[in-house]
Design a protein around this motif. Sequence first.
Motif, PDB file in Angstrom:
ATOM      1  N   LYS A   1       1.125   4.091  -3.000  1.00  0.00           N
ATOM      2  CA  LYS A   1       0.869   5.511  -2.735  1.00  0.00           C
ATOM      3  C   LYS A   1       2.048   6.360  -3.215  1.00  0.00           C
ATOM      4  CE  LYS A   1      -2.312   5.156   1.191  1.00  0.00           C
ATOM      5  NZ  LYS A   1      -2.507   5.400   2.650  1.00  0.00           N
ATOM      6  N   GLU A   2       3.260   5.896  -2.932  1.00  0.00           N
ATOM      7  CA  GLU A   2       4.454   6.651  -3.306  1.00  0.00           C
ATOM      8  C   GLU A   2       4.574   6.807  -4.818  1.00  0.00           C
ATOM      9  OE1 GLU A   2       7.701   4.602  -1.532  1.00  0.00           O
ATOM     10  OE2 GLU A   2       7.372   5.431   0.470  1.00  0.00           O
TER      11      GLU A   2
ATOM     12  N   VAL B   1       0.842  -1.203   0.000  1.00  0.00           N
ATOM     13  CA  VAL B   1       0.000   0.000   0.000  1.00  0.00           C
ATOM     14  C   VAL B   1       0.876   1.252   0.000  1.00  0.00           C
ATOM     15  CG1 VAL B   1      -1.643   1.342   1.355  1.00  0.00           C
ATOM     16  CG2 VAL B   1      -1.980  -1.122   1.085  1.00  0.00           C
ATOM     17  N   LYS B   2       1.916   1.253   0.813  1.00  0.00           N
ATOM     18  CA  LYS B   2       2.829   2.396   0.905  1.00  0.00           C
ATOM     19  C   LYS B   2       3.514   2.654  -0.443  1.00  0.00           C
ATOM     20  CE  LYS B   2       6.851   4.012   3.597  1.00  0.00           C
ATOM     21  NZ  LYS B   2       7.847   4.078   2.507  1.00  0.00           N
TER      22      LYS B   2
ATOM     23  N   GLU C   1      -2.109   4.071  -6.033  1.00  0.00           N
ATOM     24  CA  GLU C   1      -2.936   3.481  -4.982  1.00  0.00           C
ATOM     25  C   GLU C   1      -4.371   3.228  -5.430  1.00  0.00           C
ATOM     26  OE1 GLU C   1      -2.886   7.978  -3.995  1.00  0.00           O
ATOM     27  OE2 GLU C   1      -1.612   6.481  -4.950  1.00  0.00           O
ATOM     28  N   GLU C   2      -4.876   4.035  -6.374  1.00  0.00           N
ATOM     29  CA  GLU C   2      -6.251   3.849  -6.834  1.00  0.00           C
ATOM     30  C   GLU C   2      -6.410   2.598  -7.693  1.00  0.00           C
ATOM     31  OE1 GLU C   2      -7.536   7.352  -8.791  1.00  0.00           O
ATOM     32  OE2 GLU C   2      -7.459   8.622  -6.995  1.00  0.00           O
TER      33      GLU C   2
END
Length: 220
Positions: A126-127, A122-123, A131-132
């Motif tokens: 996002k980075e 997840v991290k 994430e979507e």
Amino acid sequence: MVRVENLTKNFVRNHKNFDAVKDVSLKAAKGEFVALIGHSGSGKTTLFNMIAGLIRPASGKVFIGDTEFTSMPEAKQAAFRNENIGYVVQSQSLLNNFTIMDNICMPAYLSRSVTEFKDRAVKLLKETGLEELAHEYPKNLSGGEIRRVSIVRAMLNRPKVLLADEPTSNLDSENAHKVMSMIKGISESGTTVLLSTHELEYLDYADTIIKIEKGKTIAS
């Protein structure tokens, strides 16, 4: 961090022996971004497969840190690879029937630390602005998104070394630069990167450039 000493690999083609890789030596320090430039068939993928321990060389050695990797028994070599090497292969390697999150975490599902790996996935998503897409399927992603997801998967186990085989192949310029920027950031965070390409326009991202031709390194 990576040291290759006199790697050679022979194959038989049309009933004749030929050297896919011949007596190749190279070094890459911690956090160094090394690009291997060469045409298709020059030996880049065979070299990477030997560095990753997926095929055994006819001769020569590979060191990851101070560990000589090539002579390990197969099971020990696989365990060492899983802990220390991330590999982004040239072909599309995501499984179409699984979500992006499942594709990324697939190697970790047999681990007791699967929750930790999911949190890291997840991290990383996002980075990288992905994430979507966690619950999407590969068929709904662009080529550039699939390539970046493959890099996220390769980085899940915090490898010391990332191998990226033609990561910009078949991508448009915008997506190719996104992928190269992502890989550059990985090297700047301390991971040693070895990348193969035949596309000269992306070489500015690399710290070191090595030319390979007919299985031999001929210039750097």
